[in-house]
Write a protein that holds these residues in place. Structure first.
Motif, short mmCIF file in Angstrom:
data_model
loop_
_atom_site.label_atom_id
_atom_site.label_comp_id
_atom_site.label_asym_id
_atom_site.label_seq_id
_atom_site.Cartn_x
_atom_site.Cartn_y
_atom_site.Cartn_z
N UNK A 190 0.83 -1.21 0.00
CA UNK A 190 0.00 0.00 0.00
C UNK A 190 0.87 1.26 0.00
N UNK A 191 1.93 1.25 0.81
CA UNK A 191 2.83 2.42 0.86
C UNK A 191 3.44 2.69 -0.50
N UNK A 192 3.89 1.63 -1.17
CA UNK A 192 4.51 1.79 -2.50
C UNK A 192 3.49 2.31 -3.52
N UNK A 193 2.24 1.82 -3.42
CA UNK A 193 1.19 2.26 -4.35
C UNK A 193 0.87 3.74 -4.14
N UNK A 194 0.83 4.18 -2.88
CA UNK A 194 0.56 5.59 -2.58
C UNK A 194 1.69 6.48 -3.11
N UNK A 195 2.91 6.04 -2.88
CA UNK A 195 4.07 6.80 -3.37
C UNK A 195 4.07 6.89 -4.90
N UNK A 196 3.66 5.82 -5.54
CA UNK A 196 3.58 5.83 -7.01
C UNK A 196 2.53 6.85 -7.47
N UNK A 202 2.79 14.33 -9.33
CA UNK A 202 3.81 15.37 -9.49
C UNK A 202 4.01 15.70 -10.96
N UNK A 203 3.86 14.68 -11.80
CA UNK A 203 3.98 14.91 -13.25
C UNK A 203 2.79 15.73 -13.75
N UNK A 204 1.57 15.38 -13.31
CA UNK A 204 0.38 16.14 -13.72
C UNK A 204 0.49 17.59 -13.27
N UNK A 205 0.90 17.77 -12.00
CA UNK A 205 0.95 19.11 -11.42
C UNK A 205 2.04 19.98 -12.01
N UNK A 279 3.51 19.44 -0.35
CA UNK A 279 4.10 20.04 -1.54
C UNK A 279 4.89 18.92 -2.22
N UNK A 280 4.41 18.52 -3.35
CA UNK A 280 4.90 17.30 -3.97
C UNK A 280 6.42 17.31 -4.15
N UNK A 281 6.98 18.41 -4.64
CA UNK A 281 8.42 18.45 -4.89
C UNK A 281 9.20 18.25 -3.60
N UNK A 282 8.71 18.90 -2.52
CA UNK A 282 9.39 18.75 -1.24
C UNK A 282 9.25 17.32 -0.70
N UNK A 283 8.05 16.77 -0.88
CA UNK A 283 7.79 15.42 -0.38
C UNK A 283 8.68 14.41 -1.10
N UNK A 284 8.80 14.55 -2.43
CA UNK A 284 9.64 13.65 -3.21
C UNK A 284 11.12 13.81 -2.82
#
Length: 294
Positions: A190-196, A202-205, A279-284
């Motif tokens: 589940x964790x891997x699926x959420x991260x995916x 992040x690509x859409x945004x 914030x997706x960039x920061x999270x990644x």
């Protein structure tokens, strides 16, 4: 005679009423009248051999036919007189009861807001509803087949609408528990699926027209219900064991003023307010740093 001359229409109406009443009585008791007629014919046929005192084949045959007719007529008369009315009343009562139950149930369903039942999430129906919406709200652990929603996300944002997504925090113990509930051998599934999902979002945004216009939050609690909400309609699923929510039975709900619709809206708002924005960039970047540290 004077009354008749003065009011011939009244006489005509009275005669019509009498004929109508007579016809109504004949219709009501037609089974009994038919039984009595057959009884009379049966008695006559039985009496013929007695009157003529003959053993002629046709006379004996008429006697036997008379016995059959008389027996049938008596049975029909008993049924018609004693049972028919009760049978009709019982049938009418049952029909009324069934209709009452149907309309009461139908009103209850309408009041609850349930529009439709689906065996699993009808992806194309959801996509079509999203494409026509001004607001999209999603509550999920993670979004399977996220690529289906890329186009409607973009269309809604380009029209000035909003997209709000609530995902389960992949770092929480609840994500591990959901993997176990689904009986995956890897409790990180589940964790891997959420991260995916976050990577794809992040690509859409990052696309020009919708840059930073998709709002994403993470909640860290037991997942309650799955929600795909599009303006005045929501698709609701349940987190059952062994099946992803999208593969479980779904309810299509009228939003937001029905009984279930208002409760679903309230649930989403409670989680939205209590969850943390990302914030997706920061999270990644944090994810990369975490992996590097390991």
């Amino acid at each position: 005679m004077i009354i008749l001359l003065l009011n011939p229409h009244k006489l005509m109406n009275n005669r019509k009423d009498q004929v109508k009443n007579t016809f109504s009585l004949l219709t009501k008791y037609k089974a009994i009248i038919a039984s009595l007629t057959v009884t009379l014919i049966g008695i006559i046929l039985i009496a013929i051999p007695i009157v003529y005192n003959s053993e002629n084949f046709w006379i004996i045959l008429s006697q036997r036919i008379g016995i059959v007719l008389l027996t049938s007529a008596l049975i029909s008369f008993i049924f018609g007189f004693f049972f028919r009315q009760n049978f009709q009343e019982d049938m009418v009562s049952k029909v009324k009861s069934e209709l009452k139950n149907y309309f009461e149930t139908n009103n209850s369903i309408k009041e609850s807001g349930i529009l439709e039942f689906h065996r699993n999430l009808p992806i194309q129906d959801v996509v079509n509803s999203m494409s026509r919406s001004s607001t999209i709200k999603i509550l999920q652990t993670w979004i399977p087949d996220l690529y289906h929603f890329e186009k409607p996300f973009r269309e809604v944002v380009e029209r000035g609408g909003s997209v709000e997504i609530l995902l389960l925090d992949p770092r929480s113990n609840y994500a591990k528990q959901r993997s176990k509930d689904l009986e995956y051998p890897n409790d990180q599934y589940a964790s891997d699926a959420i991260k995916a999902n976050i990577t794809d979002l992040s690509r859409y945004c990052s696309l020009g027209n919708i840059k930073n216009k998709i709002k994403i939050k993470m909640y860290s609690c037991l997942p309650s219900i799955q929600v795909y909400c599009c303006d005045e309609k929501a698709f609701i699923g349940f987190y059952m064991h062994k099946n992803q929510s999208t593969q479980s039975p779904q309810l299509e709900i009228l939003m937001p003023h029905s009984v279930m619709g208002s409760r679903i809206a309230e649930e989403f708002n409670i989680l939205w307010k209590s969850s943390k924005s990302i914030h997706i960039s920061e999270w990644l970047a944090d994810e990369i740093d975490t992996k590097s540290a390991l």
